[in-house]
Write an enzyme that holds these catalytic residues in place. Structure first.
Site, PDB file in Angstrom:
ATOM      1  N   GLU A 240      37.422 -57.576 -29.274  1.00  0.00           N
ATOM      2  CA  GLU A 240      38.214 -57.206 -28.242  1.00  0.00           C
ATOM      3  C   GLU A 240      38.434 -55.834 -27.781  1.00  0.00           C
ATOM      4  OE1 GLU A 240      41.939 -59.563 -28.654  1.00  0.00           O
ATOM      5  OE2 GLU A 240      40.800 -61.301 -28.807  1.00  0.00           O
ATOM      6  N   ASN A 282      32.502 -58.753 -30.170  1.00  0.00           N
ATOM      7  CA  ASN A 282      32.880 -60.010 -29.833  1.00  0.00           C
ATOM      8  C   ASN A 282      34.221 -59.655 -28.719  1.00  0.00           C
ATOM      9  OD1 ASN A 282      33.011 -63.003 -29.904  1.00  0.00           O
ATOM     10  ND2 ASN A 282      35.204 -62.445 -31.190  1.00  0.00           N
ATOM     11  N   HIS A 318      37.613 -68.779 -24.224  1.00  0.00           N
ATOM     12  CA  HIS A 318      39.050 -69.378 -24.064  1.00  0.00           C
ATOM     13  C   HIS A 318      38.985 -69.592 -22.613  1.00  0.00           C
ATOM     14  CE1 HIS A 318      39.988 -68.615 -28.291  1.00  0.00           C
ATOM     15  NE2 HIS A 318      39.816 -67.438 -28.068  1.00  0.00           N
ATOM     16  N   GLU A 347      34.652 -68.829 -29.771  1.00  0.00           N
ATOM     17  CA  GLU A 347      35.810 -69.317 -29.883  1.00  0.00           C
ATOM     18  C   GLU A 347      36.145 -70.262 -28.757  1.00  0.00           C
ATOM     19  OE1 GLU A 347      39.021 -65.853 -30.514  1.00  0.00           O
ATOM     20  OE2 GLU A 347      37.432 -64.749 -31.388  1.00  0.00           O
ATOM     21  N   ASP A 349      37.321 -72.839 -26.147  1.00  0.00           N
ATOM     22  CA  ASP A 349      38.534 -73.983 -25.899  1.00  0.00           C
ATOM     23  C   ASP A 349      38.620 -73.949 -24.518  1.00  0.00           C
ATOM     24  OD1 ASP A 349      40.329 -71.593 -25.737  1.00  0.00           O
ATOM     25  OD2 ASP A 349      40.882 -72.245 -27.606  1.00  0.00           O
TER      26      ASP A 349
END
Ligand SMILES: *[C@@H]1O[C@H](CO)[C@@H](O)[C@H](O)[C@H]1NC(C)=O
Length: 428
Positions: A240, A282, A318, A347, A349
């Site tokens: 990030e 990432n 996400h 990650e 979802d």
């Protein structure tokens, strides 16, 4: 006082409940418990999210230099080739799961019969989840990990704040539990994460000198990547580092260096400590923000052009059910593939309302299929990690008020239709 008593009677659960390690304990819109079970204490990560984390500054729980106080008691015995960990749960408050535990905990589930086997049979390297000792030791959750996963990422245990809370004092037990469980069950591990602006200790944030910060990064990475050398498939060396508008994110790292070369320091340190691990950059919202994606891709190319050892890019993913980023998800992966590195979905979802309509549930099935299909159609996409097993344990409801239902298993560890959608995408 009357007012206080009335409040207490109106919400007895909220007053008495204690949150367990890594659970939410505060933030705007949060009505749940605000106290944490020892040894955790409530740590505010941002205005919307406070989390129960180990209070390393509490002298009652941190008296040794090698800190091993976690809610899980770990006994370690060393064998010739590998460290075997026996883990005993102390006093866990799983009052609501007892009925499903008996029917769902089965030790005879063959490994790799689920999503990992499916994705590997189509030429990809892995499918997995994030986890940590609290969920690994939950029978319902563990049975699903064993049946479906070929890969694990530590949800919290390898973050800087967890693993080196005080300078020079390392706490290995959470990360050891994760790594040992994974290796003992033929799963590969993604290490997560070194250079990140969140969940870092105050002593690190206080550093204001480039030389001191360089050596702090180097010694942290040497210690952590060195300990797990040969056991980690890929490390999120940095996480990030961009704002959503594509500018370099403000952090102790970027502020002290005032350029991108903190990444050179981190990637080179990781390469020195574990030469065979794949080293990744990432980030999130690469699927939403075109300027972030453009600048992310350019940064990776710049790093490569000055011989910084970077092998992979992670797109957290996400996502939100029905969002326009999903139909164009394949083009996001194509852009990432132009870095000529391995592309990993790290990650995933896909959240929606915590009480979704039938239409939202159906859309989620489609969306999970779309994402899996995009990876299958992108040759450099090597694997997919979903950020949790059950909606019960997802980070989403704690951070996005009123949202949830983001994963493939529901609050009772039952497979949702989205599981079939995701599997259809793998097989598409
Ligand atoms: C990008 O966003 C950050 C954080 O909100 C802000 O500080 C910065 O000024 C923005 N940069 C541009 C170029 O808009």
């Amino acid at each position: 006082m009357k007012h206080y008593i009335a409040l207490a009677l109106a919400a007895p659960v909220l007053v008495s409940a204690q949150q367990s390690m890594w659970g939410q304990c505060g933030g705007i819109g949060w009505n749940g418990p605000t106290n944490c079970n020892a040894p955790a204490s409530c740590s505010t990560l941002n205005p919307y999210y406070a989390q129960c984390l180990t209070d390393w500054n509490n002298p009652a729980t941190s008296t040794t230099t090698s800190r091993t106080t976690t809610p899980v008691t770990t006994t370690t015995t060393t064998t010739s080739s590998r460290t075997t960990t026996t883990t005993t749960t102390t006093s866990r408050t799983t009052t609501t799961t007892t009925t499903t535990t008996t029917t769902r905990t089965t030790t005879s589930v063959p490994q790799g019969t689920g999503l990992n086997a499916a994705i590997r049979s189509k030429g990809k390297k892995y499918f997995g989840f994030c986890s940590d000792s609290n969920l690994i030791n939950n029978g319902d959750n563990q049975a699903i990990l064993k049946a479906e996963a070929g890969q694990l990422t530590g949800e919290n245990s390898m973050k800087w704040e967890s693993i080196q809370p005080n300078q020079g004092s390392y706490s290995w037990s959470g990360a050891d539990t994760l790594v040992n469980f994974a290796l003992n069950n033929n799963m590969i591990v993604r290490g997560h994460t070194f250079v990140w602006h969140q969940q870092i200790p105050q002593w690190l944030k206080n550093i204001n000198n480039k030389q001191t910060l360089t050596s702090a990064i180097q010694s942290h990475i040497a210690a952590v990547a060195g300990r797990y050398k040969g056991k980690i498939y890929a490390w999120d060396v940095a996480n990030e580092v961009f704002e959503d508008n594509g500018s370099r994110r403000s952090s102790v790292f970027s502020n002290v260096f005032n350029d991108w070369t903190f990444l050179d320091v981190a990637f080179n340190a990781a390469k020195a400590a574990d030469p065979d691990a794949k080293l990744c950059l990432n980030d999130y919202n690469l699927d939403y923000s075109s300027s972030k994606l453009t600048n992310f891709v350019q940064l990776v190319k710049d790093l490569k052009s000055r011989n910084v050892p970077i092998d992979c890019v992670g797109t957290q993913s996400h996502l939100v059910v029905g969002n326009g980023a999903i139909p164009s998800y394949k083009s996001t992966l194509d852009s990432l593939a132009t870095t000529n590195t391995e592309v990993q979905i790290t990650e995933l979802d896909i959240r929606t309302s915590s009480s979704p309509s039938q239409q939202q549930m159906n859309q989620q099935v489609t969306d999970y299929k779309t994402v899996a299909t995009a990876c299958m159609r992108t040759s450099s996409c090597s694997g997919i990690t979903i950020w949790g097993v059950s909606d019960r344990d997802s980070w989403v409801p704690g951070v996005f008020n009123g949202e949830g239902y983001a994963l493939l298993w529901d609050n009772n560890y039952r497979k949702k239709s989205a599981y079939q959608g995701f599997l259809d995408g793998i097989n598409s």
